[in-house]
Design an enzyme around this catalytic site. Structure first.
Site, PDB file in Angstrom:
ATOM      1  CB  SER B 348      27.580  19.688  44.865  1.00 56.01           C
ATOM      2  OG  SER B 348      26.722  20.604  45.288  1.00 56.01           O
ATOM      3  CE  LYS B 349      28.010  14.654  52.255  1.00 50.92           C
ATOM      4  NZ  LYS B 349      27.033  13.699  52.479  1.00 50.92           N
TER       5      LYS B 349
END
Lengths: 354, 354
Positions: B348-349
């Protein structure tokens, strides 16, 4: 028995001898450090010794509260940086004491007014001559190209320096217990890799040998253990193994974890072990079956080697013991692949970088 | 076009905008640093930003002569070390500014009397609120999970801070030339990977995709380039790529080099390039065919991408340009493997480690 295996089994005795013989040298270094009152510490090392340096960084920062950096020799030897060394402590760690770049950094630091200390295994080396003080590792001649006993001896010497500076600490109190714990760790790990208990140590060797690659994970003091185990597997078995902090693993490289990727986790008991667990759980969720090597808290877990004796050490000393199963794993993988762990192709005992 | 590819192509414009907009903020930070007169620097970061931190370490040590360490957040968050922060400069580097461990270190450092500076891309983050000063990266929203434009923006911001402290340096003089050099580097690298010239860029993509692994090598300022290229390949193509200092490679991991092991070398012109060459020669002697990405000195060499425009920058600014072919390589390998580089599986970012 390989030479590497023989030298791993010498480690408890090596550490005992060092403890018996280096008290005066450690006291002299500690006294010089107290007088110099360094404001920062720089450690310079390469290869296996760089992992001892990473261990020392955690040890100094947590026990003494001083900021520590790992020096890149090229800053001195190639970029000729205008470093102000005046209130620094520069520690150089090297088995042979012969790499020219390390000696150049120590010479520059000493000229610039830093307190310089060499931790080395070979007496009379250029590094020892360059430094103001030396702590001898006393591991004896290391004949295998892959460093094993000299690595643990470096960890013990670095722990000894710090312990001499904080004589009332858990660290200093526990140091004399290390040799016995190492002996019991060797017994437990040897039995595990020989197929005792659930026999999963044998399966780990087979999995790494077949996959040709591995992730090795820990965090904190035992980040050094993960990095050094990965390096041993590269050197002796040509395994593409990479060591990671469990926190850094989560910031990207966890993408690699899968069923086909053997993963080894070094997990000390206590708060750091609990902080490592989420990364192991994420790897498991991605299909990997991590092998866990740790203390009493992992007893009963699947695919785990639980070393009871670790309970006798504070976490900051467990890297001296936890590397032993890592070294035995690398040796076993090499032997399983028909490679000689004593003379890896293309490597020599002394590497001269500038 | 992938989002990642689009964001890579925004990079020259991003750096130009940052140069145009951050002059006053950089001057304010430089003034605060001059007043604080730090005796040592600690940089705290994770993942891609940790490679920006490694770049900053070389930059500060070579341009300012101050000792720099890379902080391990666990020393603060898990081991509760008794750090004396009083005369330190703590730099935190993070795209999102949201990882709790980084914020905890900055809070502890600020409470302890250190000067704290955040370099971050998202305004109003916890990290920005914790630090006394902020330099905004101004890369705009980064939509691909794999950081590309924010990485170069971090390098530019860190170079900007140091340049403001040494305004008469080659570094400060060359900074305004960076966007044009990045534009020309993108053109040269895009053509190489599209099969122009000897077409070896295409062969490199194919070799890495087929092997599923790679060694990425450099040293000095571009060690960051090697580490970051390896991480991008891991994240987007699930390639088991490892980045190495050429000097450290010779201390063991060179054992891995072989015909089946694609090796990429980032080689700046000048003395550092000459210092990297022996490791490439050793890899070649072991059967590997290293691809060399560098400046004018590698023109005409086999399997080399020679980027003429690098001649316009001092070596200390080449990491801003040399990462572009690294990022394009990672993107191309992912696309070749049928993977989406924009949304790598399981990442995920924003990663929240403690």
């Amino acid at each position: 028995m390989t030479i590497m295996g023989d030298e791993i089994r010498q480690i408890p005795g090596v550490v005992q001898e060092q403890l018996d013989a280096t008290g005066a040298a450690l006291e002299a270094v500690a006294e010089a450090v107290r007088r110099a009152r360094p404001r920062w510490v720089s450690i310079v090392a390469r290869g296996t010794s760089d992992h001892a340096a990473i261990y020392a960084r955690y040890l100094i920062e947590t026990q003494l509260g001083w900021p520590v950096g790992l020096a890149s020799p090229s800053v001195t030897t190639i970029y000729h940086a205008p470093t102000d060394w005046s209130d620094g402590l520069v520690l150089a760690v090297s088995q042979s004491g012969r790499s020219p770049d390390l000696t150049a950094v120590v010479e520059a630091a000493r000229r610039g007014g830093a307190l310089t200390v060499a931790v080395t295994n070979v007496a009379g080396s250029p590094l020892e001559l360059a430094a103001a003080h030396t702590v001898a590792c006393r591991a004896g001649e290391e004949r295998a190209v892959a460093a094993t006993k000299s690595y643990v001896a470096e960890l013990a010497a670095l722990a000894g320096i710090v312990a001499a500076l904080v004589p009332d600490s858990d660290l200093a109190a526990a140091l004399p217990r290390v040799p016995a714990v190492l002996g019991r760790t060797l017994e437990a790990a040897s039995a595990w890799f020989a197929g005792a208990g659930h026999g999963r140590g044998l399966e780990l060797v087979e999995a790494v040998a077949v996959a040709g690659r591995a992730l090795v994970v820990s965090r904190g003091f035992n980040l050094a253990t993960a990095l050094e185990t990965a390096l041993k597997m590269k050197e002796t078995g040509r395994i593409f193994a990479e060591g990671y902090s469990s926190a850094d693993l989560e910031h990207g490289p966890i993408a690699l974890a899968s069923a086909g990727f053997p993963t080894v986790v070094f997990r000390p008991d206590g708060p750091m072990g609990a902080a490592i667990d989420p990364a192991a759980a994420k790897a498991r969720a991605r299909g990997a079956s991590p092998w866990i090597i740790g203390g009493v808290e992992v007893a009963g877990a699947p695919d785990a080697l639980a070393i009871d004796a670790l309970a006798e050490l504070p976490e900051c000393l467990t890297p001296l013991a936890l590397i032993l199963p890592g070294q035995l794993l690398a040796e076993a993988v090499a032997v399983r692949l028909g490679l000689s762990p004593d003379a890896p192709s293309g490597l020599s005992k002394v590497t001269l970088t500038r």
